[in-house]
Design a protein around this motif. Structure first.
Motif, PDB file in Angstrom:
ATOM      1  N   ASP A 511      29.927  52.235  34.644  1.00 29.11           N
ATOM      2  CA  ASP A 511      30.855  52.344  35.372  1.00 29.11           C
ATOM      3  C   ASP A 511      30.934  50.958  36.423  1.00 29.11           C
ATOM      4  OD1 ASP A 511      31.125  54.997  35.618  1.00 29.11           O
ATOM      5  OD2 ASP A 511      29.810  55.603  36.964  1.00 29.11           O
ATOM      6  N   ILE A 512      30.022  50.354  36.175  1.00 27.67           N
ATOM      7  CA  ILE A 512      29.976  48.909  36.952  1.00 27.67           C
ATOM      8  C   ILE A 512      30.861  48.014  36.029  1.00 27.67           C
ATOM      9  CG2 ILE A 512      28.591  46.778  37.395  1.00 27.67           C
ATOM     10  CD1 ILE A 512      26.507  48.851  38.377  1.00 27.67           C
ATOM     11  N   ARG A 513      30.498  48.005  34.560  1.00 27.26           N
ATOM     12  CA  ARG A 513      31.299  47.131  33.854  1.00 27.26           C
ATOM     13  C   ARG A 513      32.822  47.646  33.760  1.00 27.26           C
ATOM     14  NH1 ARG A 513      27.451  47.736  28.429  1.00 27.26           N
ATOM     15  NH2 ARG A 513      25.886  46.503  29.110  1.00 27.26           N
ATOM     16  N   ARG A 514      33.076  48.830  33.941  1.00 28.77           N
ATOM     17  CA  ARG A 514      34.544  49.327  34.013  1.00 28.77           C
ATOM     18  C   ARG A 514      35.027  48.631  35.274  1.00 28.77           C
ATOM     19  NH1 ARG A 514      35.358  53.249  30.674  1.00 28.77           N
ATOM     20  NH2 ARG A 514      33.274  54.119  30.947  1.00 28.77           N
ATOM     21  N   ASP A 515      34.326  48.580  36.371  1.00 24.97           N
ATOM     22  CA  ASP A 515      34.992  47.952  37.440  1.00 24.97           C
ATOM     23  C   ASP A 515      35.356  46.731  37.199  1.00 24.97           C
ATOM     24  OD1 ASP A 515      34.706  50.309  38.817  1.00 24.97           O
ATOM     25  OD2 ASP A 515      32.878  49.790  39.947  1.00 24.97           O
ATOM     26  N   LEU A 516      34.412  45.984  36.349  1.00 27.67           N
ATOM     27  CA  LEU A 516      34.716  44.696  35.971  1.00 27.67           C
ATOM     28  C   LEU A 516      35.887  44.389  35.251  1.00 27.67           C
ATOM     29  CD1 LEU A 516      30.946  43.092  35.513  1.00 27.67           C
ATOM     30  CD2 LEU A 516      32.372  43.118  37.700  1.00 27.67           C
ATOM     31  N   LEU A 517      36.053  45.138  34.294  1.00 28.92           N
ATOM     32  CA  LEU A 517      37.289  45.239  33.470  1.00 28.92           C
ATOM     33  C   LEU A 517      38.512  45.535  34.496  1.00 28.92           C
ATOM     34  CD1 LEU A 517      35.930  47.036  30.583  1.00 28.92           C
ATOM     35  CD2 LEU A 517      36.574  44.502  30.556  1.00 28.92           C
ATOM     36  N   ASP A 518      38.282  46.438  35.013  1.00 28.39           N
ATOM     37  CA  ASP A 518      39.382  46.814  35.955  1.00 28.39           C
ATOM     38  C   ASP A 518      39.879  45.424  36.851  1.00 28.39           C
ATOM     39  OD1 ASP A 518      39.493  49.305  34.980  1.00 28.39           O
ATOM     40  OD2 ASP A 518      38.662  50.188  36.845  1.00 28.39           O
ATOM     41  N   ARG A 519      39.184  44.723  37.389  1.00 32.31           N
ATOM     42  CA  ARG A 519      39.318  43.869  38.098  1.00 32.31           C
ATOM     43  C   ARG A 519      39.959  42.545  37.239  1.00 32.31           C
ATOM     44  NH1 ARG A 519      41.753  41.452  41.825  1.00 32.31           N
ATOM     45  NH2 ARG A 519      40.552  39.528  42.880  1.00 32.31           N
ATOM     46  N   ARG A 520      39.320  42.416  36.240  1.00 28.79           N
ATOM     47  CA  ARG A 520      40.087  41.246  35.060  1.00 28.79           C
ATOM     48  C   ARG A 520      41.561  41.814  34.902  1.00 28.79           C
ATOM     49  NH1 ARG A 520      35.656  40.694  30.550  1.00 28.79           N
ATOM     50  NH2 ARG A 520      37.142  38.894  29.859  1.00 28.79           N
ATOM     51  N   ARG A 521      41.837  42.845  34.777  1.00 27.74           N
ATOM     52  CA  ARG A 521      42.982  43.531  34.385  1.00 27.74           C
ATOM     53  C   ARG A 521      44.017  43.256  35.671  1.00 27.74           C
ATOM     54  NH1 ARG A 521      40.489  48.173  31.917  1.00 27.74           N
ATOM     55  NH2 ARG A 521      40.688  48.053  29.635  1.00 27.74           N
ATOM     56  N   GLU A 522      43.497  43.553  36.768  1.00 19.72           N
ATOM     57  CA  GLU A 522      44.369  43.073  38.020  1.00 19.72           C
ATOM     58  C   GLU A 522      44.744  41.638  38.165  1.00 19.72           C
ATOM     59  OE1 GLU A 522      41.689  44.367  41.317  1.00 19.72           O
ATOM     60  OE2 GLU A 522      41.828  46.398  40.828  1.00 19.72           O
ATOM     61  N   ILE A 523      43.770  40.659  37.734  1.00 23.57           N
ATOM     62  CA  ILE A 523      44.189  39.473  37.663  1.00 23.57           C
ATOM     63  C   ILE A 523      45.173  39.015  36.841  1.00 23.57           C
ATOM     64  CG2 ILE A 523      43.327  36.887  37.146  1.00 23.57           C
ATOM     65  CD1 ILE A 523      42.415  38.218  39.952  1.00 23.57           C
ATOM     66  N   VAL A 524      45.218  39.846  35.634  1.00 23.53           N
ATOM     67  CA  VAL A 524      46.182  39.653  34.823  1.00 23.53           C
ATOM     68  C   VAL A 524      47.561  40.243  35.212  1.00 23.53           C
ATOM     69  CG1 VAL A 524      47.094  40.379  32.280  1.00 23.53           C
ATOM     70  CG2 VAL A 524      44.739  39.755  32.503  1.00 23.53           C
ATOM     71  N   LEU A 525      47.735  41.287  35.673  1.00 24.11           N
ATOM     72  CA  LEU A 525      48.655  41.661  36.225  1.00 24.11           C
ATOM     73  C   LEU A 525      49.419  40.833  37.395  1.00 24.11           C
ATOM     74  CD1 LEU A 525      48.248  45.634  36.062  1.00 24.11           C
ATOM     75  CD2 LEU A 525      49.490  44.175  34.669  1.00 24.11           C
ATOM     76  N   GLU A 526      48.616  40.290  38.330  1.00 26.42           N
ATOM     77  CA  GLU A 526      48.681  39.464  39.347  1.00 26.42           C
ATOM     78  C   GLU A 526      49.557  38.221  38.876  1.00 26.42           C
ATOM     79  OE1 GLU A 526      45.476  38.686  41.534  1.00 26.42           O
ATOM     80  OE2 GLU A 526      45.027  40.709  42.298  1.00 26.42           O
ATOM     81  N   GLU A 527      48.940  37.678  37.810  1.00 28.40           N
ATOM     82  CA  GLU A 527      49.456  36.325  37.073  1.00 28.40           C
ATOM     83  C   GLU A 527      50.914  36.625  36.626  1.00 28.40           C
ATOM     84  OE1 GLU A 527      48.223  33.024  37.001  1.00 28.40           O
ATOM     85  OE2 GLU A 527      47.200  33.935  38.698  1.00 28.40           O
ATOM     86  N   ARG A 528      51.017  37.996  35.891  1.00 29.85           N
ATOM     87  CA  ARG A 528      52.310  38.381  35.508  1.00 29.85           C
ATOM     88  C   ARG A 528      53.584  38.656  36.381  1.00 29.85           C
ATOM     89  NH1 ARG A 528      54.375  43.341  33.206  1.00 29.85           N
ATOM     90  NH2 ARG A 528      53.350  44.410  34.772  1.00 29.85           N
ATOM     91  N   GLU A 529      53.037  39.109  37.673  1.00 30.81           N
ATOM     92  CA  GLU A 529      53.829  39.416  38.780  1.00 30.81           C
ATOM     93  C   GLU A 529      54.361  38.278  39.362  1.00 30.81           C
ATOM     94  OE1 GLU A 529      55.180  42.169  39.288  1.00 30.81           O
ATOM     95  OE2 GLU A 529      53.739  43.248  37.982  1.00 30.81           O
ATOM     96  N   LYS A 530      53.423  37.138  39.605  1.00 34.53           N
ATOM     97  CA  LYS A 530      54.061  35.967  39.944  1.00 34.53           C
ATOM     98  C   LYS A 530      54.689  35.214  39.253  1.00 34.53           C
ATOM     99  CE  LYS A 530      49.460  35.606  42.714  1.00 34.53           C
ATOM    100  NZ  LYS A 530      48.253  34.907  43.099  1.00 34.53           N
ATOM    101  N   GLY A 531      54.943  35.436  37.909  1.00 32.01           N
ATOM    102  CA  GLY A 531      55.767  34.848  36.977  1.00 32.01           C
ATOM    103  C   GLY A 531      55.109  33.487  36.380  1.00 32.01           C
ATOM    104  N   ASN A 532      53.542  33.445  36.443  1.00 33.96           N
ATOM    105  CA  ASN A 532      52.709  32.345  36.012  1.00 33.96           C
ATOM    106  C   ASN A 532      52.338  32.782  34.391  1.00 33.96           C
ATOM    107  OD1 ASN A 532      52.882  31.251  38.176  1.00 33.96           O
ATOM    108  ND2 ASN A 532      51.025  32.137  39.034  1.00 33.96           N
ATOM    109  N   LEU A 533      52.754  33.985  33.817  1.00 34.53           N
ATOM    110  CA  LEU A 533      52.156  34.305  32.706  1.00 34.53           C
ATOM    111  C   LEU A 533      53.191  34.880  31.615  1.00 34.53           C
ATOM    112  CD1 LEU A 533      49.696  34.598  30.529  1.00 34.53           C
ATOM    113  CD2 LEU A 533      49.337  37.167  32.224  1.00 34.53           C
ATOM    114  N   ASP A 534      53.339  34.474  30.594  1.00 36.20           N
ATOM    115  CA  ASP A 534      54.262  35.034  29.639  1.00 36.20           C
ATOM    116  C   ASP A 534      53.791  36.497  29.306  1.00 36.20           C
ATOM    117  OD1 ASP A 534      56.890  34.649  27.878  1.00 36.20           O
ATOM    118  OD2 ASP A 534      55.519  35.704  26.513  1.00 36.20           O
ATOM    119  N   GLU A 535      54.774  37.421  29.096  1.00 39.58           N
ATOM    120  CA  GLU A 535      54.330  38.832  28.631  1.00 39.58           C
ATOM    121  C   GLU A 535      53.511  38.881  27.506  1.00 39.58           C
ATOM    122  OE1 GLU A 535      56.302  42.249  29.831  1.00 39.58           O
ATOM    123  OE2 GLU A 535      57.674  41.022  31.425  1.00 39.58           O
TER     124      GLU A 535
END
Length: 562
Positions: A511-535
């Protein structure tokens, strides 16, 4: 089509496609060439194209799969270029070809001639995209080509619908024509959008990769048939649903993404091989229609060759007309517009909006990617099978076939040479993608480590300070390794886990590892939403994160079974 014939066609096209992929050859072109040669074999069963099957069964999944891979951000940025090619170029091509065909073919009325123009107007980007990806075309060029292919079929099929009504005797004004276009687009957008939102909402809640994947397979058919039933554009509905699902797929479960990607790739391969084989096998039918035609063979072939040349030439003229006009506007008119808009706020619209600039080399490549495909031939077959008496029906089919095969072979075979000769490849783009991916991995790793530090006091109270320190050190080491290598060895994981206190093993650590993976995915999506990251970079990073979670779940399942 007989089931045995269908099976033989599928197996044969897949065998040729496999050979082409192994040798690095453009599969659509090789499949077409082999099918053309096979059609000359005496005694070969005659295989007819069923336009309803092509437009209802084959076209929707191909469009949907292409829409899933299109970057919505890049699509929005290039929408002006995509709209010019996907809508206005189709209309211009239909009108120019119509006028030429009207004067070339004596018994063809002007509406029938424009109907022919609408049939041969939409390019098929399947072969162009395959060649472009292999030779490393810049992403901005691939976005324009992919975006055009998603909407030009809708424009063409709507024109076919309009002029079939006119030929049938329906009197339509220009406003009624525009109304048909508007209704087709509007209904398609609504149906596709509603279905996309509904399917995504359900998939976010059921957490069943098998059912989610089945829903994805059914979605393009439901969208296409539903929109067509409501007098809308099935093509627009499928594309809208595909763009929405593709954009929101990072928010869904990783297992569904890992399962769907190879599935849609396999569907693309089998359907593309099937349709191009079907195109090549129509040669016998074309020859038969030429023999039975009331007009001379030379007259029909002359008209077909002229239409083929017109189709090939209209595209570069249209593409470079826009380029020259934009250059003129940029050099002379835009400064004046900006000056006027500053003095008069009500004239701000004159400034225009920014879009990716394509140089003349890239535009040359785009102007040479006019290969026609399955939509052209399916529309031609639907005209021949139409209950409406259409002037020169057989001639329309023959010309559509010659234009399709002619553009596939002429432009398809020479396109790699054009790309290489003009040196359109962008090697820096790949380097930039790698750097972006590395920066993103570093940021997601830092975000996960920050989350670990935030949770350290809580874990210390629950598991003890000493055990928590060991566990935190382990987690940090794993995250740092994951920045370089994303796949973990399940056996090594099992051995290392045994060294931890029992309270930090099993489901709690998962569960802890899954929380960390979810957090890393959130950062990926945040970067996409800000336009800083190509899809495309985003998708590659998500694949590594998904694979990491899959390895973790597989190891857990293995431990449970043992």
């Amino acid at each position: 089509m007989d089931p045995v014939e269908l099976l033989i066609l599928l197996i044969g096209s897949l065998a040729v496609t496999g050979f082409a992929r192994a040798k690095g050859l453009p599969a659509p072109l090789l499949v077409t060439a082999v099918a053309l040669a096979a059609s000359l074999i005496p005694g070969l069963p005659h295989i007819e194209i069923d336009s309803e099957v092509i437009l209802t069964v084959v076209l929707p999944p191909l469009l949907y799969s292409a829409a899933l891979d299109v970057s919505w951000q890049s699509f929005q940025t290039s929408i002006k270029q995509i709209r010019r090619l996907g809508i206005f170029l189709v209309i211009v091509t239909a009108l120019v070809v119509g006028v030429v065909a009207y004067f070339l073919i004596p018994d063809m009325t002007l509406p029938a001639a424009i109907l022919l123009g609408a049939i041969v107007a939409p390019p098929d980007a399947v072969s162009a995209a395959a060649i472009g990806r292999k030779l490393g075309l810049p992403r901005r060029v691939m976005t324009v080509l992919s975006g055009e292919s998603l909407i030009n079929d809708a424009a063409s099929l709507t024109l076919v619908r309009v002029f079939t009504l006119i030929i049938a005797g329906t009197s339509l004004t220009i406003w009624q024509d525009l109304g048909i276009f508007g209704l087709a687009i509007g209904v398609g957008l609504v149906v596709g959008g509603v279905l996309g939102v509904l399917v995504h909402w359900i998939r976010m809640r059921i957490n069943d990769p098998v059912v989610e994947t089945i829903m994805s397979i059914l979605l393009p058919f439901v969208a296409y048939i539903g929109a067509e039933h409501l007098s809308g554009s099935g093509v627009i509905a499928v594309v809208t649903a595909g763009l929405y699902i593709g954009y929101n797929s990072p928010k869904e479960g990783y297992a569904t993404r890992l399962q769907e990607r190879p599935l849609w790739t396999s569907i693309d391969v089998i359907l593309e091989g099937f349709v191009f084989a079907l195109i090549g096998l129509q040669l016998n039918d074309v020859v038969q229609k030429l023999i039975e035609s009331e007009r001379s063979l030379g007259q029909t072939l002359t008209a077909a060759v002229v239409v083929l040349l017109v189709v090939i030439l209209v595209r570069p003229l249209f593409v470079f007309e826009s380029y020259v006009r934009n250059r003129f506007n940029g050099r002379w008119l835009r400064p004046l517009r900006v000056k006027l808009s500053r003095g008069h706020p009500s004239l701000r619209w004159m400034r225009g909006s920014a879009e990716p600039k394509l140089n003349w080399r890239e535009l040359t490549v785009i102007s040479w990617t006019g290969m026609r495909g399955v939509v052209t031939l399916a529309a031609a077959v639907s005209v021949v099978a139409s209950p409406t008496e259409i002037p020169a029906q057989d001639t329309i089919f023959v010309i559509a076939f010659i234009v399709t095969v002619g553009t596939l072979l002429l432009q398809g075979l020479t396109l790699p040479f054009v790309i290489r000769a003009l040196k359109v490849q962008d090697p820096e783009e790949g380097i930039q993608d790698v750097r972006s991916e590395m920066r993103l991995n570093e940021r997601t790793t830092r975000a996960a480590i920050d989350l670990i530090e935030q949770r350290r006091p809580e874990w210390g109270e629950r598991f003890g300070v000493e055990a928590t320190d060991v566990f935190v050190a382990r987690l940090k080491a794993r995250l740092e390794r994951a920045a370089e290598t994303f796949r973990q060895d399940a056996v090594e994981e099992e051995t290392e886990d045994q060294q931890l206190p029992s309270r930090l093993r099993g489901s709690q650590m998962q569960d802890i590892r899954r929380d960390l993976l979810d957090r890393r995915r959130e950062i990926v999506l945040e970067e996409r939403e800000k336009g800083n990251l190509d899809e495309e970079v985003m998708r590659r990073v998500l694949v590594t994160l998904d694979a990491e979670e899959l390895a973790m779940d597989s190891a857990q399942a293995s431990r449970s079974r043992s």
